[in-house]
Motif scaffolding. Structure first.
Motif, PDB file in Angstrom:
ATOM      1  N   PHE A  29      -7.849   8.250  -1.824  1.00 54.81           N
ATOM      2  CA  PHE A  29      -6.625   7.445  -1.402  1.00 54.81           C
ATOM      3  C   PHE A  29      -5.733   8.661  -0.521  1.00 54.81           C
ATOM      4  O   PHE A  29      -5.238   8.036   0.575  1.00 54.81           O
ATOM      5  CB  PHE A  29      -5.901   7.265  -2.694  1.00 54.81           C
ATOM      6  N   SER A  30      -5.671   9.784  -0.981  1.00 56.42           N
ATOM      7  CA  SER A  30      -4.709  10.554  -0.085  1.00 56.42           C
ATOM      8  C   SER A  30      -5.486  11.044   1.168  1.00 56.42           C
ATOM      9  O   SER A  30      -4.607  11.718   2.072  1.00 56.42           O
ATOM     10  CB  SER A  30      -4.550  12.024  -0.866  1.00 56.42           C
ATOM     11  N   ASN A  31      -6.534  10.492   1.699  1.00 57.03           N
ATOM     12  CA  ASN A  31      -6.978  10.776   2.836  1.00 57.03           C
ATOM     13  C   ASN A  31      -6.611   9.371   3.605  1.00 57.03           C
ATOM     14  O   ASN A  31      -6.629   9.524   5.042  1.00 57.03           O
ATOM     15  CB  ASN A  31      -8.563  10.533   3.108  1.00 57.03           C
ATOM     16  N   TYR A  32      -5.883   8.550   3.362  1.00 56.85           N
ATOM     17  CA  TYR A  32      -5.595   7.287   4.120  1.00 56.85           C
ATOM     18  C   TYR A  32      -4.067   7.257   4.479  1.00 56.85           C
ATOM     19  O   TYR A  32      -3.314   7.534   3.550  1.00 56.85           O
ATOM     20  CB  TYR A  32      -5.934   6.100   3.534  1.00 56.85           C
ATOM     21  N   ALA A  33      -3.698   7.065   5.736  1.00 60.52           N
ATOM     22  CA  ALA A  33      -2.432   6.780   6.124  1.00 60.52           C
ATOM     23  C   ALA A  33      -2.266   5.040   5.611  1.00 60.52           C
ATOM     24  O   ALA A  33      -3.296   4.400   5.778  1.00 60.52           O
ATOM     25  CB  ALA A  33      -1.992   6.662   7.552  1.00 60.52           C
ATOM     26  N   PRO A 107      -1.633  -3.251  14.190  1.00 60.72           N
ATOM     27  CA  PRO A 107      -2.656  -3.402  13.273  1.00 60.72           C
ATOM     28  C   PRO A 107      -4.096  -3.164  13.339  1.00 60.72           C
ATOM     29  O   PRO A 107      -4.868  -3.014  12.301  1.00 60.72           O
ATOM     30  CB  PRO A 107      -2.486  -5.092  13.226  1.00 60.72           C
ATOM     31  N   PHE A 108      -4.546  -3.104  14.514  1.00 61.59           N
ATOM     32  CA  PHE A 108      -6.006  -2.756  14.697  1.00 61.59           C
ATOM     33  C   PHE A 108      -6.363  -1.416  14.454  1.00 61.59           C
ATOM     34  O   PHE A 108      -7.334  -1.081  14.527  1.00 61.59           O
ATOM     35  CB  PHE A 108      -6.231  -3.078  16.101  1.00 61.59           C
ATOM     36  N   HIS A 109      -5.445  -0.290  14.043  1.00 64.98           N
ATOM     37  CA  HIS A 109      -5.837   0.882  13.451  1.00 64.98           C
ATOM     38  C   HIS A 109      -6.330   0.683  12.196  1.00 64.98           C
ATOM     39  O   HIS A 109      -6.887   1.668  11.740  1.00 64.98           O
ATOM     40  CB  HIS A 109      -4.486   1.790  13.636  1.00 64.98           C
ATOM     41  N   TYR A 110      -5.829  -0.194  11.407  1.00 62.15           N
ATOM     42  CA  TYR A 110      -6.054  -0.317  10.006  1.00 62.15           C
ATOM     43  C   TYR A 110      -7.473  -1.328   9.618  1.00 62.15           C
ATOM     44  O   TYR A 110      -7.634  -2.396  10.115  1.00 62.15           O
ATOM     45  CB  TYR A 110      -4.879  -0.815   9.279  1.00 62.15           C
ATOM     46  N   ASP A 111      -8.546  -0.370   8.920  1.00 61.64           N
ATOM     47  CA  ASP A 111      -9.633  -1.276   8.807  1.00 61.64           C
ATOM     48  C   ASP A 111      -9.744  -1.838   7.198  1.00 61.64           C
ATOM     49  O   ASP A 111     -10.780  -2.573   6.853  1.00 61.64           O
ATOM     50  CB  ASP A 111     -10.842  -0.455   8.934  1.00 61.64           C
TER      51      ASP A 111
END
Length: 123
Positions: A29-33, A107-111
């Motif tokens: 989790f901590s790796n994710y923005a 939005p396209f940055h988030y997978d």
């Protein structure tokens, strides 16, 4: 990718508060923005707020600055959105999203995306 589940939406009156939660599983989790987006009926998905992996960077969309607060608890793999002084124009489906390393208002940055939670603010 991580699995994201939002909760906390509902029907409130203008001026009320709500707190949304986004629980994550399946990744570090901590790796994710992380970010919150919202989408009103018939409109495009819009950036609400983001938070870096450490929690030290928290940009906000102009419409919610000063009213909403984003936070995260990495020990609980959970992100929050505290929404105060709600307005009818805040009515939307709210989505949480996860993307590697940096925050983006696009939005396209988030997978990884949650299923969304409805927030309705009556006047």
């Amino acid at each position: 990718q991580v699995l994201l589940v939002e909760s906390g939406g509902g029907l409130v009156q203008a001026g009320d508060s709500l707190r949304l939660s986004c629980a994550a599983s399946g990744g570090n989790f901590s790796n994710y923005a992380m970010a919150w987006f919202r989408q009103a009926a018939g409109k495009e998905r819009v950036f609400v707020a983001g938070i870096s992996g450490s929690g030290g960077n928290t940009p906000y969309g102009d419409a919610v600055k000063g009213r909403f607060t984003i936070s995260r608890d990495n020990a609980k793999n959970t992100m929050y959105l505290q929404m105060n002084s709600l307005k009818p124009e805040d009515t939307a489906v709210y989505y949480c999203a996860a993307g590697l390393y940096y925050i983006s208002d696009h939005p396209f940055h988030y997978d990884s995306w949650g299923q969304g939670t409805q927030v309705t603010v009556s006047s």
